[in-house]
Design a protein around this motif. Structure first.
Motif, PDB file in Angstrom:
ATOM      1  N   MET A   1      -1.503  53.746  69.440  1.00  0.00           N
ATOM      2  CA  MET A   1      -2.546  54.614  69.985  1.00  0.00           C
ATOM      3  C   MET A   1      -3.858  53.850  70.144  1.00  0.00           C
ATOM      4  SD  MET A   1      -4.284  57.988  68.289  1.00  0.00           S
ATOM      5  CE  MET A   1      -5.036  56.937  67.040  1.00  0.00           C
ATOM      6  N   LEU A   2      -4.218  53.028  69.119  1.00  0.00           N
ATOM      7  CA  LEU A   2      -5.471  52.280  69.171  1.00  0.00           C
ATOM      8  C   LEU A   2      -5.460  51.245  70.294  1.00  0.00           C
ATOM      9  CD1 LEU A   2      -6.102  51.756  65.349  1.00  0.00           C
ATOM     10  CD2 LEU A   2      -7.385  53.241  66.908  1.00  0.00           C
ATOM     11  N   TYR A   3      -4.333  50.525  70.445  1.00  0.00           N
ATOM     12  CA  TYR A   3      -4.249  49.548  71.523  1.00  0.00           C
ATOM     13  C   TYR A   3      -4.276  50.218  72.886  1.00  0.00           C
ATOM     14  CZ  TYR A   3      -3.335  45.703  68.303  1.00  0.00           C
ATOM     15  OH  TYR A   3      -3.449  44.757  67.325  1.00  0.00           O
ATOM     16  N   GLY A   4      -3.705  51.408  72.981  1.00  0.00           N
ATOM     17  CA  GLY A   4      -3.761  52.152  74.235  1.00  0.00           C
ATOM     18  C   GLY A   4      -5.188  52.543  74.573  1.00  0.00           C
ATOM     19  N   LEU A   5      -5.954  53.015  73.566  1.00  0.00           N
ATOM     20  CA  LEU A   5      -7.361  53.346  73.794  1.00  0.00           C
ATOM     21  C   LEU A   5      -8.163  52.103  74.189  1.00  0.00           C
ATOM     22  CD1 LEU A   5      -7.982  55.789  70.793  1.00  0.00           C
ATOM     23  CD2 LEU A   5      -7.857  56.381  73.231  1.00  0.00           C
ATOM     24  N   LEU A   6      -7.849  50.983  73.557  1.00  0.00           N
ATOM     25  CA  LEU A   6      -8.552  49.736  73.879  1.00  0.00           C
ATOM     26  C   LEU A   6      -8.295  49.316  75.323  1.00  0.00           C
ATOM     27  CD1 LEU A   6     -10.257  47.355  72.868  1.00  0.00           C
ATOM     28  CD2 LEU A   6      -8.130  46.275  72.094  1.00  0.00           C
TER      29      LEU A   6
ATOM     30  N   GLU B   1     -19.928  37.213  68.079  1.00  0.00           N
ATOM     31  CA  GLU B   1     -18.597  37.504  68.591  1.00  0.00           C
ATOM     32  C   GLU B   1     -17.548  37.366  67.490  1.00  0.00           C
ATOM     33  OE1 GLU B   1     -20.725  35.448  69.889  1.00  0.00           O
ATOM     34  OE2 GLU B   1     -21.238  36.247  71.869  1.00  0.00           O
ATOM     35  N   PHE B   2     -17.686  36.334  66.667  1.00  0.00           N
ATOM     36  CA  PHE B   2     -16.745  36.139  65.573  1.00  0.00           C
ATOM     37  C   PHE B   2     -16.818  37.299  64.587  1.00  0.00           C
ATOM     38  CE2 PHE B   2     -16.065  34.703  61.205  1.00  0.00           C
ATOM     39  CZ  PHE B   2     -14.756  34.251  61.285  1.00  0.00           C
ATOM     40  N   GLU B   3     -18.036  37.710  64.241  1.00  0.00           N
ATOM     41  CA  GLU B   3     -18.199  38.828  63.314  1.00  0.00           C
ATOM     42  C   GLU B   3     -17.579  40.101  63.903  1.00  0.00           C
ATOM     43  OE1 GLU B   3     -19.228  38.499  60.406  1.00  0.00           O
ATOM     44  OE2 GLU B   3     -20.403  36.657  60.346  1.00  0.00           O
ATOM     45  N   ALA B   4     -17.753  40.289  65.228  1.00  0.00           N
ATOM     46  CA  ALA B   4     -17.196  41.484  65.867  1.00  0.00           C
ATOM     47  C   ALA B   4     -15.674  41.478  65.790  1.00  0.00           C
ATOM     48  CB  ALA B   4     -17.653  41.562  67.328  1.00  0.00           C
ATOM     49  N   VAL B   5     -15.075  40.306  66.026  1.00  0.00           N
ATOM     50  CA  VAL B   5     -13.619  40.195  65.936  1.00  0.00           C
ATOM     51  C   VAL B   5     -13.148  40.520  64.518  1.00  0.00           C
ATOM     52  CG1 VAL B   5     -11.680  38.581  66.040  1.00  0.00           C
ATOM     53  CG2 VAL B   5     -13.405  38.580  67.852  1.00  0.00           C
ATOM     54  N   GLU B   6     -13.883  40.041  63.519  1.00  0.00           N
ATOM     55  CA  GLU B   6     -13.522  40.321  62.132  1.00  0.00           C
ATOM     56  C   GLU B   6     -13.573  41.816  61.838  1.00  0.00           C
ATOM     57  OE1 GLU B   6     -12.742  37.944  59.293  1.00  0.00           O
ATOM     58  OE2 GLU B   6     -12.017  37.241  61.230  1.00  0.00           O
ATOM     59  N   VAL B   7     -14.631  42.481  62.365  1.00  0.00           N
ATOM     60  CA  VAL B   7     -14.756  43.916  62.135  1.00  0.00           C
ATOM     61  C   VAL B   7     -13.594  44.669  62.770  1.00  0.00           C
ATOM     62  CG1 VAL B   7     -16.145  45.967  62.665  1.00  0.00           C
ATOM     63  CG2 VAL B   7     -17.261  43.883  61.866  1.00  0.00           C
ATOM     64  N   VAL B   8     -13.251  44.290  64.022  1.00  0.00           N
ATOM     65  CA  VAL B   8     -12.137  44.957  64.710  1.00  0.00           C
ATOM     66  C   VAL B   8     -10.830  44.713  63.966  1.00  0.00           C
ATOM     67  CG1 VAL B   8     -10.782  44.980  66.830  1.00  0.00           C
ATOM     68  CG2 VAL B   8     -13.275  44.888  66.958  1.00  0.00           C
ATOM     69  N   ARG B   9     -10.617  43.470  63.503  1.00  0.00           N
ATOM     70  CA  ARG B   9      -9.385  43.168  62.782  1.00  0.00           C
ATOM     71  C   ARG B   9      -9.282  44.003  61.506  1.00  0.00           C
ATOM     72  NH1 ARG B   9      -7.810  40.537  58.639  1.00  0.00           N
ATOM     73  NH2 ARG B   9      -9.899  39.786  58.159  1.00  0.00           N
ATOM     74  N   GLU B  10     -10.391  44.078  60.749  1.00  0.00           N
ATOM     75  CA  GLU B  10     -10.381  44.869  59.524  1.00  0.00           C
ATOM     76  C   GLU B  10     -10.136  46.352  59.837  1.00  0.00           C
ATOM     77  OE1 GLU B  10     -14.017  44.111  57.533  1.00  0.00           O
ATOM     78  OE2 GLU B  10     -13.573  41.993  57.130  1.00  0.00           O
ATOM     79  N   PHE B  11     -10.712  46.817  60.960  1.00  0.00           N
ATOM     80  CA  PHE B  11     -10.521  48.215  61.351  1.00  0.00           C
ATOM     81  C   PHE B  11      -9.051  48.496  61.656  1.00  0.00           C
ATOM     82  CE2 PHE B  11     -10.284  51.235  64.967  1.00  0.00           C
ATOM     83  CZ  PHE B  11     -10.708  52.387  64.305  1.00  0.00           C
ATOM     84  N   LEU B  12      -8.417  47.594  62.417  1.00  0.00           N
ATOM     85  CA  LEU B  12      -7.010  47.795  62.766  1.00  0.00           C
ATOM     86  C   LEU B  12      -6.109  47.738  61.534  1.00  0.00           C
ATOM     87  CD1 LEU B  12      -6.800  45.664  66.047  1.00  0.00           C
ATOM     88  CD2 LEU B  12      -6.879  48.156  65.847  1.00  0.00           C
ATOM     89  N   ASP B  13      -6.501  46.907  60.548  1.00  0.00           N
ATOM     90  CA  ASP B  13      -5.691  46.811  59.332  1.00  0.00           C
ATOM     91  C   ASP B  13      -5.702  48.100  58.520  1.00  0.00           C
ATOM     92  OD1 ASP B  13      -4.828  44.293  59.847  1.00  0.00           O
ATOM     93  OD2 ASP B  13      -6.310  43.277  58.584  1.00  0.00           O
ATOM     94  N   THR B  14      -6.686  48.966  58.782  1.00  0.00           N
ATOM     95  CA  THR B  14      -6.734  50.234  58.029  1.00  0.00           C
ATOM     96  C   THR B  14      -5.750  51.254  58.586  1.00  0.00           C
ATOM     97  OG1 THR B  14      -8.532  51.097  59.418  1.00  0.00           O
ATOM     98  CG2 THR B  14      -9.156  49.849  57.445  1.00  0.00           C
TER      99      THR B  14
END
Length: 254
Positions: free
Chosen positions: A217-222, A195-208
């Protein structure tokens, strides 16, 4: 015939007397602390013997003393019951003198600690407890500080707490984020769950996606995905994030 029978009986009695009480001080896993042992051996081979009874007694005592030393040196004197069981099992095994015919024997042992050894064990345990407490406090403090400084905001707060803060030369955002990121990567493996690794991946994705419109748009899709998955509470939290990102960011914010 009677003489032979009597000589055999005397040999058995002599062995029994010579092997009934073998006393020895044994080493332990803690240098300077030893066990007091009493060994009693039983000879299984019937006389006559190929060597004298005195030599049989001496050699058996020597073998058992060495066997007891070999096993006791790895035993913990703080756990006397376990040490006694280990030594008892070891000496219970059948051994033999390499004579022809060979003389077989086994033994039992009783372990104890002299008062001085008991005091030494208590001192060792007290020192170990003090060290364990100190280590636990130090480890807890270190982990708490590492977790705190894994947040860039906490790094900046620490910088402001310095005795002499140079407000004209603050650390750059990039340096602060790099410092916090470096600390976050050194979490113990058991703390880096999936779960921690998944959160890190999502955070890095959003930072891009630095653009505010892209983030909304991304938060709306989420939020929509969470609704379809039957998680309305999580969708509401995602929508709250969407509302937060609807607020215009101040100039220069990253």
């Amino acid at each position: 015939m009677l003489s032979t029978r009597w000589s055999r009986r005397r040999a058995r009695w002599a062995l029994r007397r010579g092997l009934a009480r073998i006393e020895i001080r044994l080493p332990s896993a803690h240098p300077g602390i030893g066990f007091t042992a009493r060994i009693a051996a039983t000879v299984m081979t019937e006389p006559p013997y190929p060597i004298s009874v005195a030599e049989v007694t001496s050699r058996i005592r020597s073998v058992l003393r060495q066997a007891a030393c070999d096993i006791a040196k790895d035993c913990d004197p703080a756990d006397l019951a376990t040490a006694a069981d280990i030594c008892e099992d070891h000496l219970r095994q059948v051994r033999f003198l390499p004579t022809t015919p060979r003389i077989e024997f086994h033994a039992k042992v009783t372990l104890s600690l002299l008062p001085d050894d008991q005091m030494a064990v208590a001192a060792v345990l007290a020192a170990q407890r003090r060290q364990a407490v100190a280590d636990a406090v130090r480890l807890q403090r270190t982990k708490a500080l590492a977790e705190e400084l894994a947040d860039p905001a906490a790094v900046l707060v620490r910088w402001t707490e310095q005795d002499a803060v140079d407000w004209n030369n603050p650390p750059s955002v990039e340096k602060v984020k790099a410092f916090a990121e470096a600390l976050s990567k050194f979490r113990p493996r058991h703390g880096r769950a999936v779960e921690f690794e998944a959160v890190e991946v999502v955070r890095e994705f959003l930072d891009t996606f630095p653009d505010l419109a892209q983030k909304r748009m991304l938060y709306g899709l989420l939020a929509a995905s969470m609704l379809r998955a039957g998680r309305p509470e999580h969708a509401a939290k995602a929508e709250a994030l969407l509302d937060a990102h609807s607020i215009p960011e101040p100039d220069g914010a990253s």
